[in-house]
Design an enzyme around this catalytic site. Structure first.
Site, PDB file in Angstrom:
ATOM      1  N   GLY A  64       0.802  -1.228   0.000  1.00 36.65           N
ATOM      2  CA  GLY A  64       0.000   0.000   0.000  1.00 36.65           C
ATOM      3  C   GLY A  64       0.824   1.262   0.000  1.00 36.65           C
ATOM      4  O   GLY A  64       0.305   2.348   0.311  1.00 36.65           O
ATOM      5  N   ASP A 113      13.155   3.650  -0.657  1.00 35.65           N
ATOM      6  CA  ASP A 113      12.748   4.387   0.547  1.00 35.65           C
ATOM      7  C   ASP A 113      11.580   3.695   1.257  1.00 35.65           C
ATOM      8  O   ASP A 113      11.449   3.772   2.476  1.00 35.65           O
ATOM      9  CB  ASP A 113      12.316   5.814   0.180  1.00 35.65           C
ATOM     10  CG  ASP A 113      13.491   6.705  -0.186  1.00 35.65           C
ATOM     11  OD1 ASP A 113      14.634   6.272  -0.015  1.00 35.65           O
ATOM     12  OD2 ASP A 113      13.258   7.833  -0.652  1.00 35.65           O
ATOM     13  N   GLU A 143       1.800  -2.507 -13.379  1.00 40.52           N
ATOM     14  CA  GLU A 143       0.884  -1.955 -12.369  1.00 40.52           C
ATOM     15  C   GLU A 143      -0.460  -2.678 -12.313  1.00 40.52           C
ATOM     16  O   GLU A 143      -1.512  -2.053 -12.141  1.00 40.52           O
ATOM     17  CB  GLU A 143       0.686  -0.452 -12.609  1.00 40.52           C
ATOM     18  CG  GLU A 143       1.995   0.322 -12.534  1.00 40.52           C
ATOM     19  CD  GLU A 143       1.831   1.825 -12.625  1.00 40.52           C
ATOM     20  OE1 GLU A 143       0.711   2.325 -12.457  1.00 40.52           O
ATOM     21  OE2 GLU A 143       2.846   2.516 -12.855  1.00 40.52           O
ATOM     22  N   GLY A 151      -2.141  -8.582 -14.957  1.00 41.88           N
ATOM     23  CA  GLY A 151      -2.393  -9.713 -14.082  1.00 41.88           C
ATOM     24  C   GLY A 151      -1.812  -9.476 -12.702  1.00 41.88           C
ATOM     25  O   GLY A 151      -1.412  -8.360 -12.358  1.00 41.88           O
ATOM     26  N   ILE A 192       1.147 -10.663 -10.158  1.00 45.66           N
ATOM     27  CA  ILE A 192       2.420 -11.354  -9.997  1.00 45.66           C
ATOM     28  C   ILE A 192       2.387 -12.133  -8.683  1.00 45.66           C
ATOM     29  O   ILE A 192       2.059 -11.568  -7.629  1.00 45.66           O
ATOM     30  CB  ILE A 192       3.576 -10.339 -10.000  1.00 45.66           C
ATOM     31  CG1 ILE A 192       3.592  -9.559 -11.316  1.00 45.66           C
ATOM     32  CG2 ILE A 192       4.916 -11.033  -9.761  1.00 45.66           C
ATOM     33  CD1 ILE A 192       4.410  -8.279 -11.254  1.00 45.66           C
ATOM     34  N   TYR A 202      16.055  13.473  -7.730  1.00 42.47           N
ATOM     35  CA  TYR A 202      14.876  13.245  -6.895  1.00 42.47           C
ATOM     36  C   TYR A 202      14.518  14.566  -6.213  1.00 42.47           C
ATOM     37  O   TYR A 202      15.230  15.027  -5.324  1.00 42.47           O
ATOM     38  CB  TYR A 202      15.223  12.163  -5.866  1.00 42.47           C
ATOM     39  CG  TYR A 202      14.084  11.515  -5.137  1.00 42.47           C
ATOM     40  CD1 TYR A 202      13.338  12.229  -4.213  1.00 42.47           C
ATOM     41  CD2 TYR A 202      13.786  10.176  -5.333  1.00 42.47           C
ATOM     42  CE1 TYR A 202      12.314  11.618  -3.509  1.00 42.47           C
ATOM     43  CE2 TYR A 202      12.766   9.552  -4.634  1.00 42.47           C
ATOM     44  CZ  TYR A 202      12.032  10.284  -3.726  1.00 42.47           C
ATOM     45  OH  TYR A 202      11.020   9.673  -3.029  1.00 42.47           O
TER      46      TYR A 202
END
Length: 568
Positions: free
Chosen positions: A140, A205, A269, A273, A275, A476
């Protein structure tokens, strides 16, 4: 909650009771005030209460529910409000802003917890037969809106939590490969590997709250990818459940079997299907692991040093350099030391910088990591030291690097702390060839600051180089907008849109390792061309003609800067 399956708090990052704290960091509040105009010591809003939410009722039909229960067992088919809300979002700043104000969007109707691939296949076939929506769920931690159902979705939405698929199944020691289930969280996977003397070396991270399957599905990179490669390099084979069939890709070093199906799955994403497991490269735990800290007179000297390190014989594990403002943030975020030795050392470093006539507002801090045998690490450090010196920098030892290594997974908690105080904080990351790296940094920073002036808000943007390649590097960017009003999400959109557009305007990609989801999809045509989007669209339509597999992600039909969940 399912025993053995970790679950984040519904309103923020990580586990309940764990939060960022500015206590003992006397420089942090002045830094935030200087950069954003906000006093972080002012009273804050109380934390949101779950009981104040209005959760839309589940529309899961009795027939589909019965099939799911039959396949998994009653205890692993959950439709209570808290579980559904936890699985409704990722942890992007827009997700957090919306859930805090009770704007829940299209909450999944049920969350299922399969125990093995056969149960995943049973769930997949039952949902597709019922013309429902399947959304895979790992930890999540996604921040690009890749977990939420399309607003207004009228079909039943099933979130498939893979947390019970959490084992290292086997290790091929001769080949340096491990077969691992996709639902394993980073720390649990490394614990199992290291117990047998191995490591995968992949440390994003989000490591504590993300899974192997999630890394593959989003084309993740880790802090140590300069040595170990990103997840596309690490993943050699995999298995994926598709409607009515299972894809199996054997763990081969390389193939010439037409367009790479492995590459199609990596970064998909959930559009192709679910993974269930993967064969990945693993390595023996190195004899020595060390992170050294360095200072440069400015960020651009650090960029040039990293470029030269990549093109030299030095094979570092990581090379990170922060721009001036991020360096100030790092130093402001450190705890006050009572050690006289450390205070003297700090003053000595400052005097050295002053003797070199450095502008202390422009200095750039760098962390460079080394792994291997003691002799190899000694040799690598010598090479890097010469390059750093050539570009005007100097080393300050392993102390700051050890502290960075200990705290590297705590940064995401800072976003909740900022939101509590009315600061909207987010990140955007990209890659560009070395030729354009410095220009991208200058122009993106300038574009953000000009955007803040236009909307009349205080904000700050800073950046670090996080991954290096032969031809270029990942930069970044972190950006913060001081806005605690009803316009906060709109002004966040202005900031995000400005930075993303600057990327594609200045020879960079829309994302290096966070994926596409819905947040980045508006820029996809500019990134890979209309023909590239055409190829992706035809792939998804061919595999999933009913649009049952995480619809709305990656391919987006709207205008740049507008996702299906943007404020109107």
């Amino acid at each position: 909650m399912i025993e053995g399956v970790k679950q984040q708090k519904w309103w923020g990052w990580g586990e309940e009771g764990h939060a960022y704290s500015a206590e003992g960091k006397p420089k942090f509040a002045p830094f935030v005030l200087k950069m954003t105009g906000l006093d972080i010591n002012a009273p804050i809003k109380p934390a949101p209460k779950f009981e104040d939410l209005t959760v839309p009722p589940s529309i899961l039909g009795d027939e589909l529910r019965a099939k799911l229960v039959d396949a998994l067992g009653e205890g692993y088919v959950q439709d209570d409000d808290l579980t559904r809300v936890v699985h409704a979002f990722g942890k992007g700043v827009r997700d957090l802003m919306r859930v805090r104000r009770g704007d829940l969007g299209r909450v999944p109707d049920v969350v299922v917890y399969p125990a093995d691939e056969a149960q995943v296949a049973a769930v997949m076939d039952a949902v597709v037969e019922a013309d429902g929506v399947v959304i895979p769920f790992g930890g999540g931690s996604n921040i690009v809106a890749a977990l939420e159902a399309v607003p207004g979705e009228s079909r039943p939405v099933v979130s498939v939590n893979l947390g019970r698929l959490n084992k290292v199944l086997e290790i091929d020691e001769q080949s340096g490969l491990a077969r691992i289930q996709a639902g394993v969280f980073g720390p649990d996977m490394e614990e199992q590997l290291q117990a047998k003397g191995w490591t995968m070396g992949h440390h994003p991270d989000s490591f504590v709250w993300s899974t192997l399957g999630g890394w593959i599905a989003t084309r993740s990179s880790g802090m140590q990818s300069d040595k170990y490669g990103d997840i596309a390099d690490i993943t050699r084979g995999l298995r994926m459940v598709m409607p009515g069939q299972i894809l199996e890709l054997r763990p081969l070093p390389s193939t010439s079997s037409g367009p790479s199906v492995r590459e199609m799955v990596i970064g998909s994403e959930g559009r192709l299907g679910i993974i269930t497991e993967a064969w990945v490269n693993v390595h023996r735990i190195p004899e020595v692991r060390e992170i050294q800290a360095y200072f440069f007179p400015d960020y651009y000297a650090g960029l040039k040093a990293c470029e030269e390190i990549v093109h030299s014989d030095a094979k570092v594990m990581m090379a990170r350099v922060s721009d001036a403002i991020e360096t100030q943030y790092i130093m402001a975020n450190g705890k006050e030391t009572k050690s006289k030795v450390k205070k003297l050392a700090s003053k000595g470093i400052q005097k050295l910088m002053e003797s070199k006539k450095w502008d202390l507002e422009q200095i750039a801090m760098s962390f460079i990591g080394f792994e291997g045998s003691a002799n190899d690490v000694r040799y690598q450090k010598g090479l890097v030291g010469k390059i750093v010196k050539k570009h005007g920098g100097f080393g300050v030892g392993s102390g700051p690097g050890a502290l960075y290594d200990q705290k590297k997974y705590d940064t995401p908690y800072l976003r909740d702390y900022m939101l509590d105080r009315g600061l909207v904080c987010d990140v955007s990351e990209t890659t560009t060839p070395w030729r354009h790296a410095a220009d991208l940094h200058r122009k993106t920073t300038k574009a953000f600051n000009e955007a803040m002036e236009r909307i009349g808000k205080r904000g700050v943007v800073f950046c670090h180089l996080s991954h290096s390649y032969h031809s270029g590097a990942c930069q970044y960017f972190t950006f913060v907008v001081n806005d605690d009003t009803e316009t906060a999400e709109r002004n966040y959109d202005v900031a995000k849109r400005t930075i993303q557009q600057s990327f594609v305007d200045h020879h960079a990609t829309i994302s290096h390792h966070h994926g596409v989801g819905e947040e980045h999809s508006p820029w996809l045509e500019q990134d890979i061309s209309p023909a590239g989007v055409f190829i992706q669209r035809k792939l998804f339509e061919g595999v999933d003609p009913g649009n049952n597999l995480n619809p709305g992600k990656i391919i987006h039909d709207g205008e740049p800067g507008i996702t299906s969940n943007s404020p109107r």
